[in-house]
Design an enzyme around this catalytic site. Structure first.
Site, PDB file in Angstrom:
ATOM      1  CE  LYS A 184      -4.261   7.102   1.110  1.00 58.37           C
ATOM      2  NZ  LYS A 184      -3.677   7.888   2.196  1.00 58.37           N
TER       3      LYS A 184
HETATM    4  O1  S5P Z   1      -1.574   2.067   1.945  1.00 61.76           O
HETATM    5  C1  S5P Z   1      -1.344   3.066   2.595  1.00 61.76           C
HETATM    6  C2  S5P Z   1      -1.181   4.324   1.982  1.00 61.76           C
HETATM    7  C3  S5P Z   1      -0.852   5.422   2.773  1.00 61.76           C
HETATM    8  S1  S5P Z   1      -0.497   6.896   1.966  1.00 61.76           S
HETATM    9  N1  S5P Z   1      -1.178   2.987   3.938  1.00 61.76           N
HETATM   10  C4  S5P Z   1      -0.869   4.060   4.724  1.00 61.76           C
HETATM   11  O2  S5P Z   1      -0.716   3.903   5.946  1.00 61.76           O
HETATM   12  N2  S5P Z   1      -0.730   5.312   4.145  1.00 61.76           N
HETATM   13  C5  S5P Z   1      -0.414   6.512   4.971  1.00 61.76           C
HETATM   14  O3  S5P Z   1       0.858   6.323   5.608  1.00 61.76           O
HETATM   15  C6  S5P Z   1      -1.426   6.833   6.069  1.00 61.76           C
HETATM   16  O4  S5P Z   1      -2.353   7.776   5.575  1.00 61.76           O
HETATM   17  C7  S5P Z   1      -0.558   7.397   7.205  1.00 61.76           C
HETATM   18  O5  S5P Z   1      -0.460   8.805   7.088  1.00 61.76           O
HETATM   19  C8  S5P Z   1       0.839   6.812   6.974  1.00 61.76           C
HETATM   20  C9  S5P Z   1       1.237   5.664   7.884  1.00 61.76           C
HETATM   21  O6  S5P Z   1       1.400   6.077   9.195  1.00 61.76           O
HETATM   22  P1  S5P Z   1       1.929   5.048  10.332  1.00 61.76           P
HETATM   23  O7  S5P Z   1       1.702   5.792  11.613  1.00 61.76           O
HETATM   24  O8  S5P Z   1       1.118   3.796  10.243  1.00 61.76           O
HETATM   25  O9  S5P Z   1       3.397   4.797  10.051  1.00 61.76           O
END
Ligand code: S5P
Length: 266
Positions: A93
C-alpha cells in the site's frame, strides 16, 4: 483450457504482461484465489505454501510483519513460491510521491527484486505508478500495480467520488495491472466493474465462505458472488489460514472462484 478462452475480453483487452501472466497462472491452477498470507514467522509462511499452494494462483504478503525475516529466508520462500507456480503480491500500500515510492521498492526488503505485484493508493497522484514501475525497471524486472479503488473495512474514507477518480486515472495507465475492489458488496462491485471496463483486472478482499462481519471492522461477502459481480481474483485470508483444515478450505475457494468464472462467461 487455454487462458484466452477462459478469460475472454479480459485477456484481449489487457496489454500488461503481468496481467496475462496472472491469467495464465490462474488457468493452470484452476483457481482465482490469492491467499492473504498474514503470518508472522518464516516457518508458518513456508508451511502455508506446502499446505495450500496447489489451490492458489498468488500469495499476498506483508513483508514488514514477519518477525524473523532475513534476506536468505525470504529468498528461499520466494523460490518455493515460484516452484509452486504462485505469483507474489506484496501488499505494501505505497502512497508517497513517485520518486520516493521508487526508492521504497529498494531498501532493506528490496521488494522490486521479488514482488510480481504491489498495491498503491493513488492519493499522491498518478506518478506513484511510474515510480513503482521504475523500481522494477531498475533491476530489469516488470510487474503490476494494483490501485486501491475501494476498501473492505468499516468506515474507510474511499468515497464514491474518490473511487471514480482512481478508476478514471488508472484505467488508461499502462503500468496499472488493476484495482482492489470491495468483495463484500457485490452490487458496488458490479458498478466498479462497469466503470473499469475489461481492460484492467479487479481483485477483491473481504471475501469468505462465511459471509458477515469479521474481526475489527472487516466485512465479508461470498466468493462466488464476487466473481460473478466482476472480481478476477478473490483475496482470502483467515477463511483459509485460520481454518481447521486449510487445504480443504483452499480447495473450496478455488472451486467456487473457478466455477463462477465459467458461469460469468456464459
Ligand atoms: O480493502 C482492503 C484491502 C486489502 S488489500 N481490505 C483488506 O482486507 N485487504 C487485505 O486483505 C488485508 O490487508 C488482509 O491481508 C486481507 C484480508 O484478510 P482476511 O483475513 O480478512 O480475509
Amino acid at each position: 483450457m487455454q487462458a484466452d478462452e477462459v478469460w475472454g475480453r479480459r485477456w484481449t483487452e489487457n496489454k500488461l504482461p503481468m496481467a496475462r501472466t496472472y491469467m495464465e497462472v490462474a488457468s493452470r491452477k484452476k483457481s482465482l484465489v490469492c491467499l492473504a498470507a498474514d503470518r508472522s514467522t518464516m516457518a508458518e509462511l513456508n508451511q502455508l505454501i506446502d499446505d495450500v499452494g496447489a489451490h492458489l494462483a498468488a500469495l499476498k504478503t506483508h513483508v514488514d510483519l514477519v518477525d524473523d525475516w532475513t534476506p536468505e529466508a525470504w529468498n528461499a520462500f520466494c523460490t518455493k513460491a515460484a516452484a509452486a507456480d504462485l505469483l507474489i503480491f506484496e501488499d505494501r500500500k505505497f502512497a508517497d510521491i513517485g520518486g520516493i515510492s521508487r526508492k521504497q521498492m529498494a531498501g532493506i526488503y528490496d521488494i522490486r527484486t521479488w514482488a510480481d505485484l504491489v498495491t498503491a493508493h493513488l492519493i499522491s497522484g498518478p506518478d506513484i505508478v511510474d515510480g513503482l514501475q521504475a523500481g522494477w525497471k531498475d533491476v530489469g524486472r516488470s510487474g503490476g500495480v494494483l490501485l486501491l479503488a475501494q476498501m473492505s473495512s468499516r468506515g474507510n474514507l474511499l468515497e464514491p467520488k474518490y473511487t471514480s477518480q482512481v478508476v478514471e486515472l488508472g484505467r488508461t495507465h499502462p503500468g496499472v495491472f488493476g484495482f482492489i475492489g470491495n468483495g463484500s458488496r457485490p452490487n458496488e462491485l458490479k458498478l466498479l466493474r462497469k466503470a473499469v471496463g475489461d481492460g484492467k483486472l479487479i481483485w477483491t478482499p473481504g471475501v469468505n465462505l462465511a459471509v458477515g462481519d469479521g474481526e475489527m471492522g472487516q466485512r465479508y461477502g461470498d466468493p462466488h458472488e464476487a466473481v460473478l459481480a466482476g472480481s478476477d481474483c478473490i483475496i482470502v485470508g483467515s477463511g483459509i489460514h485460520k481454518a481447521d483444515d486449510p487445504a480443504v478450505q483452499a480447495e473450496a475457494y478455488a472451486k467456487a472462484s473457478w466455477s463462477a468464472l465459467h458461469e460469468r462467461n456464459k
